[in-house]
Motif scaffolding. Structure first.
Motif, PDB file in Angstrom:
ATOM      1  N   MET A  86       0.838  -1.173   0.000  1.00 32.05           N
ATOM      2  CA  MET A  86       0.000   0.000   0.000  1.00 32.05           C
ATOM      3  C   MET A  86       0.888   1.243   0.000  1.00 32.05           C
ATOM      4  O   MET A  86       1.966   1.252   0.586  1.00 32.05           O
ATOM      5  CB  MET A  86      -0.894   0.002   1.228  1.00 32.05           C
ATOM      6  N   VAL A  87       0.410   2.284  -0.643  1.00 36.68           N
ATOM      7  CA  VAL A  87       1.143   3.544  -0.706  1.00 36.68           C
ATOM      8  C   VAL A  87       0.174   4.697  -0.465  1.00 36.68           C
ATOM      9  O   VAL A  87      -0.997   4.625  -0.845  1.00 36.68           O
ATOM     10  CB  VAL A  87       1.876   3.691  -2.058  1.00 36.68           C
ATOM     11  N   VAL A  88       0.669   5.735   0.215  1.00 46.17           N
ATOM     12  CA  VAL A  88      -0.101   6.946   0.476  1.00 46.17           C
ATOM     13  C   VAL A  88       0.752   8.139   0.071  1.00 46.17           C
ATOM     14  O   VAL A  88       1.920   8.228   0.462  1.00 46.17           O
ATOM     15  CB  VAL A  88      -0.479   7.072   1.968  1.00 46.17           C
ATOM     16  N   PHE A  89       0.186   9.037  -0.715  1.00 45.22           N
ATOM     17  CA  PHE A  89       0.831  10.292  -1.073  1.00 45.22           C
ATOM     18  C   PHE A  89       0.004  11.425  -0.482  1.00 45.22           C
ATOM     19  O   PHE A  89      -1.219  11.416  -0.590  1.00 45.22           O
ATOM     20  CB  PHE A  89       0.867  10.492  -2.593  1.00 45.22           C
ATOM     21  N   ILE A  90       0.680  12.393   0.117  1.00 49.36           N
ATOM     22  CA  ILE A  90       0.033  13.609   0.591  1.00 49.36           C
ATOM     23  C   ILE A  90       0.718  14.774  -0.100  1.00 49.36           C
ATOM     24  O   ILE A  90       1.935  14.942   0.020  1.00 49.36           O
ATOM     25  CB  ILE A  90       0.132  13.742   2.119  1.00 49.36           C
ATOM     26  N   LEU A  91      -0.070  15.544  -0.847  1.00 47.58           N
ATOM     27  CA  LEU A  91       0.462  16.653  -1.632  1.00 47.58           C
ATOM     28  C   LEU A  91      -0.152  17.962  -1.161  1.00 47.58           C
ATOM     29  O   LEU A  91      -1.345  18.026  -0.901  1.00 47.58           O
ATOM     30  CB  LEU A  91       0.143  16.467  -3.117  1.00 47.58           C
ATOM     31  N   GLU A  92       0.677  19.005  -1.073  1.00 45.35           N
ATOM     32  CA  GLU A  92       0.205  20.344  -0.715  1.00 45.35           C
ATOM     33  C   GLU A  92       0.797  21.356  -1.686  1.00 45.35           C
ATOM     34  O   GLU A  92       1.992  21.315  -1.970  1.00 45.35           O
ATOM     35  CB  GLU A  92       0.635  20.719   0.706  1.00 45.35           C
ATOM     36  N   ASN A 118       9.122  -4.053   4.615  1.00 43.84           N
ATOM     37  CA  ASN A 118       9.462  -5.039   5.634  1.00 43.84           C
ATOM     38  C   ASN A 118      10.475  -4.419   6.601  1.00 43.84           C
ATOM     39  O   ASN A 118      11.668  -4.664   6.518  1.00 43.84           O
ATOM     40  CB  ASN A 118      10.040  -6.292   4.967  1.00 43.84           C
ATOM     41  N   SER A 119       9.978  -3.593   7.518  1.00 42.80           N
ATOM     42  CA  SER A 119      10.837  -2.935   8.496  1.00 42.80           C
ATOM     43  C   SER A 119      10.193  -3.067   9.881  1.00 42.80           C
ATOM     44  O   SER A 119       9.097  -3.600  10.018  1.00 42.80           O
ATOM     45  CB  SER A 119      11.016  -1.453   8.150  1.00 42.80           C
ATOM     46  N   GLU A 120      10.868  -2.555  10.872  1.00 39.76           N
ATOM     47  CA  GLU A 120      10.360  -2.620  12.248  1.00 39.76           C
ATOM     48  C   GLU A 120       8.986  -1.972  12.372  1.00 39.76           C
ATOM     49  O   GLU A 120       8.096  -2.493  13.035  1.00 39.76           O
ATOM     50  CB  GLU A 120      11.349  -1.934  13.197  1.00 39.76           C
ATOM     51  N   GLN A 121       8.803  -0.831  11.727  1.00 40.15           N
ATOM     52  CA  GLN A 121       7.525  -0.121  11.794  1.00 40.15           C
ATOM     53  C   GLN A 121       6.506  -0.636  10.786  1.00 40.15           C
ATOM     54  O   GLN A 121       5.325  -0.338  10.901  1.00 40.15           O
ATOM     55  CB  GLN A 121       7.743   1.377  11.558  1.00 40.15           C
ATOM     56  N   GLY A 122       6.955  -1.369   9.781  1.00 37.77           N
ATOM     57  CA  GLY A 122       6.056  -1.887   8.756  1.00 37.77           C
ATOM     58  C   GLY A 122       5.821  -0.912   7.611  1.00 37.77           C
ATOM     59  O   GLY A 122       5.036  -1.188   6.714  1.00 37.77           O
ATOM     60  N   PHE A 123       6.478   0.229   7.652  1.00 41.36           N
ATOM     61  CA  PHE A 123       6.357   1.206   6.581  1.00 41.36           C
ATOM     62  C   PHE A 123       7.630   2.045   6.509  1.00 41.36           C
ATOM     63  O   PHE A 123       8.448   2.036   7.415  1.00 41.36           O
ATOM     64  CB  PHE A 123       5.146   2.129   6.792  1.00 41.36           C
ATOM     65  N   SER A 124       7.749   2.768   5.406  1.00 41.16           N
ATOM     66  CA  SER A 124       8.826   3.725   5.240  1.00 41.16           C
ATOM     67  C   SER A 124       8.212   4.981   4.629  1.00 41.16           C
ATOM     68  O   SER A 124       7.066   4.947   4.164  1.00 41.16           O
ATOM     69  CB  SER A 124       9.920   3.171   4.338  1.00 41.16           C
ATOM     70  N   ALA A 125       8.958   6.068   4.602  1.00 43.77           N
ATOM     71  CA  ALA A 125       8.411   7.321   4.091  1.00 43.77           C
ATOM     72  C   ALA A 125       9.504   8.155   3.440  1.00 43.77           C
ATOM     73  O   ALA A 125      10.686   8.010   3.757  1.00 43.77           O
ATOM     74  CB  ALA A 125       7.761   8.105   5.225  1.00 43.77           C
ATOM     75  N   ARG A 126       9.067   9.031   2.539  1.00 48.43           N
ATOM     76  CA  ARG A 126       9.945  10.006   1.896  1.00 48.43           C
ATOM     77  C   ARG A 126       9.181  11.319   1.825  1.00 48.43           C
ATOM     78  O   ARG A 126       7.957  11.313   1.669  1.00 48.43           O
ATOM     79  CB  ARG A 126      10.294   9.589   0.467  1.00 48.43           C
ATOM     80  N   SER A 127       9.898  12.410   1.910  1.00 45.27           N
ATOM     81  CA  SER A 127       9.246  13.709   1.772  1.00 45.27           C
ATOM     82  C   SER A 127      10.143  14.645   0.979  1.00 45.27           C
ATOM     83  O   SER A 127      11.353  14.451   0.890  1.00 45.27           O
ATOM     84  CB  SER A 127       8.926  14.319   3.138  1.00 45.27           C
ATOM     85  N   ILE A 128       9.508  15.656   0.417  1.00 44.74           N
ATOM     86  CA  ILE A 128      10.231  16.675  -0.337  1.00 44.74           C
ATOM     87  C   ILE A 128       9.442  17.981  -0.237  1.00 44.74           C
ATOM     88  O   ILE A 128       8.214  17.960  -0.240  1.00 44.74           O
ATOM     89  CB  ILE A 128      10.418  16.265  -1.818  1.00 44.74           C
TER      90      ILE A 128
END
Length: 90
Positions: free
Chosen positions: A1-7, A61-71
């Motif tokens: 699953m993926v989530v994008f938040i754009l502003e 597949n990490s300790e938190q179950g997710f990863s993230a990137r921002s810009i």
């Protein structure tokens, strides 16, 4: 699953993401895509972001179950501390 938040991004970028993901609220996109498609979408976001902000959160597949990137927003920064993502604000 993926989530994008754009502003504050161009409408054309939101249109690009809406071809692959479901826009559940203005600027918030969710969906299930392959890692290749996810990376291509992130490349498109980073090339068209302009002065806006983008955050991508995806299952991994990490300790938190997710990863993230921002810009784009210098007041918030993602920090990896021993495999745990935290948000540092200025």
């Amino acid at each position: 699953m993926v989530v994008f938040i754009l502003e504050n991004v161009p409408a054309s970028l939101r249109g690009d993401l809406s071809r692959w993901l479901f826009e559940i609220k203005a600027g918030v996109f969710v969906g299930r895509v392959s890692a290749l498609v996810r990376e291509e979408l992130w490349a498109r976001v980073t090339s068209k972001i302009g002065d806006g902000f983008a955050l991508m959160v995806y299952s991994t597949n990490s300790e938190q179950g997710f990863s993230a990137r921002s810009i784009g927003d210098p007041s918030r920064q993602l920090v990896d501390i021993e495999g745990v993502l935290l948000v540092k604000t200025y």
